[in-house]
Design a protein around this motif. Structure first.
Motif, PDB file in Angstrom:
ATOM      1  N   LYS A   1       0.830  -1.195   0.000  1.00 53.44           N
ATOM      2  CA  LYS A   1       0.000   0.000   0.000  1.00 53.44           C
ATOM      3  C   LYS A   1       0.869   1.251   0.000  1.00 53.44           C
ATOM      4  CE  LYS A   1      -4.143   1.939   2.067  1.00 53.44           C
ATOM      5  NZ  LYS A   1      -5.208   1.755   3.086  1.00 53.44           N
ATOM      6  N   GLY A   2       0.807   1.996  -1.113  1.00 50.70           N
ATOM      7  CA  GLY A   2       1.596   3.215  -1.237  1.00 50.70           C
ATOM      8  C   GLY A   2       3.084   2.972  -1.337  1.00 50.70           C
ATOM      9  N   ARG A   3       3.482   1.738  -1.677  1.00 50.39           N
ATOM     10  CA  ARG A   3       4.904   1.394  -1.737  1.00 50.39           C
ATOM     11  C   ARG A   3       5.279   0.911  -3.140  1.00 50.39           C
ATOM     12  NH1 ARG A   3       8.179   3.089   2.520  1.00 50.39           N
ATOM     13  NH2 ARG A   3       6.674   3.633   4.153  1.00 50.39           N
ATOM     14  N   ILE A   4       6.489   1.279  -3.565  1.00 45.23           N
ATOM     15  CA  ILE A   4       6.955   0.973  -4.917  1.00 45.23           C
ATOM     16  C   ILE A   4       8.357   0.381  -4.855  1.00 45.23           C
ATOM     17  CG2 ILE A   4       7.486   1.923  -7.203  1.00 45.23           C
ATOM     18  CD1 ILE A   4       4.522   2.151  -6.460  1.00 45.23           C
ATOM     19  N   SER A   5       8.596  -0.659  -5.654  1.00 45.73           N
ATOM     20  CA  SER A   5       9.946  -1.190  -5.852  1.00 45.73           C
ATOM     21  C   SER A   5      10.398  -0.845  -7.267  1.00 45.73           C
ATOM     22  CB  SER A   5       9.972  -2.710  -5.647  1.00 45.73           C
ATOM     23  OG  SER A   5       9.715  -3.035  -4.293  1.00 45.73           O
ATOM     24  N   LEU A   6      11.681  -0.544  -7.405  1.00 45.43           N
ATOM     25  CA  LEU A   6      12.227  -0.142  -8.705  1.00 45.43           C
ATOM     26  C   LEU A   6      13.206  -1.194  -9.215  1.00 45.43           C
ATOM     27  CD1 LEU A   6      12.901   3.661  -8.038  1.00 45.43           C
ATOM     28  CD2 LEU A   6      10.884   2.606  -9.080  1.00 45.43           C
ATOM     29  N   TYR A   7      13.174  -1.407 -10.521  1.00 48.11           N
ATOM     30  CA  TYR A   7      14.006  -2.424 -11.161  1.00 48.11           C
ATOM     31  C   TYR A   7      14.884  -1.787 -12.230  1.00 48.11           C
ATOM     32  CZ  TYR A   7      11.183  -6.185  -9.096  1.00 48.11           C
ATOM     33  OH  TYR A   7      10.566  -7.042  -8.225  1.00 48.11           O
ATOM     34  N   VAL A   8      16.084  -2.333 -12.370  1.00 45.59           N
ATOM     35  CA  VAL A   8      16.934  -2.070 -13.530  1.00 45.59           C
ATOM     36  C   VAL A   8      17.086  -3.405 -14.235  1.00 45.59           C
ATOM     37  CG1 VAL A   8      19.187  -1.346 -14.370  1.00 45.59           C
ATOM     38  CG2 VAL A   8      18.148  -0.166 -12.420  1.00 45.59           C
ATOM     39  N   GLY A   9      16.492  -3.509 -15.416  1.00 45.27           N
ATOM     40  CA  GLY A   9      16.402  -4.817 -16.055  1.00 45.27           C
ATOM     41  C   GLY A   9      15.561  -5.739 -15.186  1.00 45.27           C
ATOM     42  N   LYS A  10      16.067  -6.920 -14.887  1.00 42.74           N
ATOM     43  CA  LYS A  10      15.330  -7.881 -14.066  1.00 42.74           C
ATOM     44  C   LYS A  10      15.698  -7.797 -12.583  1.00 42.74           C
ATOM     45  CE  LYS A  10      15.049 -11.168 -17.915  1.00 42.74           C
ATOM     46  NZ  LYS A  10      15.380 -12.524 -18.399  1.00 42.74           N
ATOM     47  N   GLU A  11      16.609  -6.884 -12.243  1.00 40.38           N
ATOM     48  CA  GLU A  11      17.097  -6.795 -10.864  1.00 40.38           C
ATOM     49  C   GLU A  11      16.366  -5.713 -10.081  1.00 40.38           C
ATOM     50  OE1 GLU A  11      21.238  -5.853  -8.402  1.00 40.38           O
ATOM     51  OE2 GLU A  11      21.207  -5.813 -10.605  1.00 40.38           O
ATOM     52  N   CYS A  12      15.850  -6.079  -8.920  1.00 41.67           N
ATOM     53  CA  CYS A  12      15.223  -5.107  -8.025  1.00 41.67           C
ATOM     54  C   CYS A  12      16.329  -4.360  -7.285  1.00 41.67           C
ATOM     55  CB  CYS A  12      14.304  -5.815  -7.034  1.00 41.67           C
ATOM     56  SG  CYS A  12      13.452  -4.683  -5.911  1.00 41.67           S
ATOM     57  N   VAL A  13      16.403  -3.040  -7.487  1.00 43.04           N
ATOM     58  CA  VAL A  13      17.491  -2.254  -6.899  1.00 43.04           C
ATOM     59  C   VAL A  13      17.018  -1.346  -5.768  1.00 43.04           C
ATOM     60  CG1 VAL A  13      18.871  -2.315  -9.007  1.00 43.04           C
ATOM     61  CG2 VAL A  13      17.228  -0.466  -8.673  1.00 43.04           C
ATOM     62  N   GLU A  14      15.715  -1.097  -5.693  1.00 43.33           N
ATOM     63  CA  GLU A  14      15.150  -0.281  -4.613  1.00 43.33           C
ATOM     64  C   GLU A  14      13.841  -0.931  -4.176  1.00 43.33           C
ATOM     65  OE1 GLU A  14      16.385   2.446  -3.258  1.00 43.33           O
ATOM     66  OE2 GLU A  14      17.891   3.191  -4.672  1.00 43.33           O
ATOM     67  N   GLU A  15      13.709  -1.233  -2.887  1.00 42.41           N
ATOM     68  CA  GLU A  15      12.510  -1.914  -2.407  1.00 42.41           C
ATOM     69  C   GLU A  15      11.678  -1.012  -1.502  1.00 42.41           C
ATOM     70  OE1 GLU A  15      12.699  -6.440  -1.760  1.00 42.41           O
ATOM     71  OE2 GLU A  15      14.634  -5.717  -1.012  1.00 42.41           O
ATOM     72  N   ASN A  16      10.360  -1.113  -1.675  1.00 42.82           N
ATOM     73  CA  ASN A  16       9.384  -0.503  -0.762  1.00 42.82           C
ATOM     74  C   ASN A  16       9.595   0.993  -0.546  1.00 42.82           C
ATOM     75  OD1 ASN A  16       8.095  -3.023  -0.281  1.00 42.82           O
ATOM     76  ND2 ASN A  16       9.738  -3.550   1.155  1.00 42.82           N
ATOM     77  N   LEU A  17       9.863   1.708  -1.630  1.00 41.42           N
ATOM     78  CA  LEU A  17       9.968   3.164  -1.532  1.00 41.42           C
ATOM     79  C   LEU A  17       8.581   3.774  -1.342  1.00 41.42           C
ATOM     80  CD1 LEU A  17      12.385   3.975  -4.499  1.00 41.42           C
ATOM     81  CD2 LEU A  17      12.948   4.078  -2.071  1.00 41.42           C
ATOM     82  N   PRO A  18       8.461   4.877  -0.614  1.00 42.96           N
ATOM     83  CA  PRO A  18       7.185   5.592  -0.574  1.00 42.96           C
ATOM     84  C   PRO A  18       6.817   6.056  -1.988  1.00 42.96           C
ATOM     85  CG  PRO A  18       8.646   6.374   1.155  1.00 42.96           C
ATOM     86  CD  PRO A  18       9.472   5.492   0.271  1.00 42.96           C
ATOM     87  N   GLU A  19       5.563   5.935  -2.338  1.00 44.02           N
ATOM     88  CA  GLU A  19       5.130   6.287  -3.690  1.00 44.02           C
ATOM     89  C   GLU A  19       5.511   7.720  -4.047  1.00 44.02           C
ATOM     90  OE1 GLU A  19       1.030   6.435  -6.394  1.00 44.02           O
ATOM     91  OE2 GLU A  19       0.948   5.777  -4.306  1.00 44.02           O
TER      92      GLU A  19
END
Length: 455
Positions: A416-434
């Protein structure tokens, strides 16, 4: 392979929104329906689900109408490209690779400053609508479509067609071309009158001769032809004949031109439904070992905008997905900007020419805990100028990472209100505030050397 006739469900996931989403959906689903594959379909847009319904009905209407006409025999294969006696042969005889992508091999020629054919990117051509008897207005329209002041890789028409009917049209045509200056080389002059061809060849970069059903070109005309000035395009106007006839006529003509050493030649078929006729043409050219470039032409001057988008995407986009086509030429009722955008959207959906950022976004579901449509719009607003970059925008981590596997960067809901960011297939940032995720996505694009400032 399993020898069971299970029903097939078709869908294009993560098609996105707007015209791009509708075009991708029509191409992906319509290409299979045209080949007789598919029993149910699903349209997935990053929009209100209500908006998906008319798109789905528009895609299937043609095929459902065909079944109503054919009744109980509607499931039988339609005889189009592959003749009955060829069905037992290997698929190498097809004009395209059915289990993968390979582009049709064609010779490269100079097309008014743009290479055409070979490994050159397919060009986009549109048709001028202003009357020849308003030469100044026609020159203004052609200039606006070509947009010479825009950057070289901008979305604009690279060729513009003008139709000439008789010798009386030549003086106003010359006046319009004189007003264009060097841009005249990007004008494609079309005529069905063989007597005009010799007069038109010195005037522009390409002359298109329209071959009308039932009319033959004289031997003396063919013998006198040359390609020392403009490129010569031969276009069969397909109306009532079967899908086989345009190919038979054009390949017979192409063989004569090839034998006399003409290289700056292009071939096309003008039809509202060019798919099977052009596939047949590509097949016969392959068998004859002739590699002239092909113009994929689509003309529809009536109906609603929505119908034009769907039908043109299926009829022309399928061919480019097959690897067939060196120029996409549209002649529709759309405004110039819409028509040009349609051409580039079709080529981008076929992944043969990337002219802007590619967005891979899902329709959202009960697992999406952020405003997906709003987030998609905001991301597009900030990064849509990054030509060729692929960005995935997914509502959750259940399907997201897999279905955006070919994206360069990913923006995926993780709570809820959280975003993970990917570069290619790799998750590089987890559970950032939207609220922070979009700026961090842009930082990642910068850090990976993919950012350019908008003009």
């Amino acid at each position: 392979e399993l020898r069971y006739a299970y029903p097939l469900h078709l869908g294009v996931t993560e098609a996105g929104d707007g015209d791009e989403g509708r075009i991708k959906s029509a191409m992906g689903i319509g290409a299979l329906l045209e080949d007789g594959l598919g029993d149910t379909i699903r349209v997935s847009l990053t929009e209100d689900p209500v908006n998906e319904v008319p798109v789905g009905f528009a895609i299937v209407k043609k095929y459902n109408d065909r079944l109503l006409v054919k009744g109980d025999k509607g499931h039988l294969p339609v005889k189009h490209v592959v003749e009955h006696e060829m069905r037992s042969r290997l698929y190498e005889l097809l004009p395209f690779e059915p289990f993968g992508y390979s582009r049709r091999s064609s010779s490269q020629i100079d097309g008014a400053g743009h290479p055409v054919g070979g490994d050159a990117l397919p060009g986009v051509e549109t048709m001028a609508k202003t009357s020849l008897f308003d030469p100044d207005g026609l020159a203004r329209e052609i200039t606006a479509r070509l947009a010479p002041d825009k950057p070289e890789d901008a979305i604009r028409s690279e060729y513009v067609g003008v139709a000439v009917g008789s010798v009386e049209d030549l003086p106003p045509l010359s006046r319009a071309l004189d007003a264009l200056g060097e841009l005249r080389s990007k004008v494609v002059i079309s005529t069905a009158d063989t007597a005009l061809v010799e007069k038109l060849l010195p005037l522009s970069g390409r002359v298109r001769l329209d071959i009308v059903e039932g009319e033959a070109l004289s031997t003396s005309f063919i013998e006198a032809l040359h390609d020392n000035e403009a490129v010569v395009e031969f276009c069969f106007i397909h109306e009532k004949a079967s899908e086989n006839v345009p190919a038979e006529v054009l390949v017979r003509l192409a063989s004569k031109l090839h034998a006399k050493g003409m290289r700056r030649v292009m071939l096309s078929i003008l039809s509202r439904e060019p798919l099977y006729a052009v596939r047949k043409l590509a097949l016969e050219l392959k068998k004859a070992a002739i590699d002239y470039p092909l113009v994929v032409r689509y003309r529809r001057r009536e109906g609603e905008r929505f119908g034009v988008l769907i039908e043109s995407a299926v009829q022309t986009g399928t061919l480019f997905c097959d690897g067939i086509g060196d120029v996409l030429a549209l002649d529709t009722l759309l405004s110039p900007s819409d028509e040009i955008s349609l051409g580039f959207n079709i080529l981008q959906a076929a992944r043969i020419r990337m002219s802007k950022t590619e967005f891979i976004s899902c329709p959202g579901c009960g697992r999406t805990y952020f405003e997906l449509e709003k987030a998609t719009a905001l991301i597009k607003q900030r990064v849509s100028h990054l030509k060729g970059l692929k960005i995935g925008i997914m509502g959750c981590i259940v399907n997201g990472p897999g279905e955006m596997a070919d994206a360069d960067f990913g923006y995926v809901g993780s709570g809820k209100g959280r975003i993970s960011l990917y570069v290619g297939k790799e998750c590089v940032e987890e559970n950032l505030p939207e609220a922070e995720a979009l700026e961090r996505l842009i930082e990642l694009i910068r850090e990976n050397g993919k950012w350019v400032d908008p003009v």
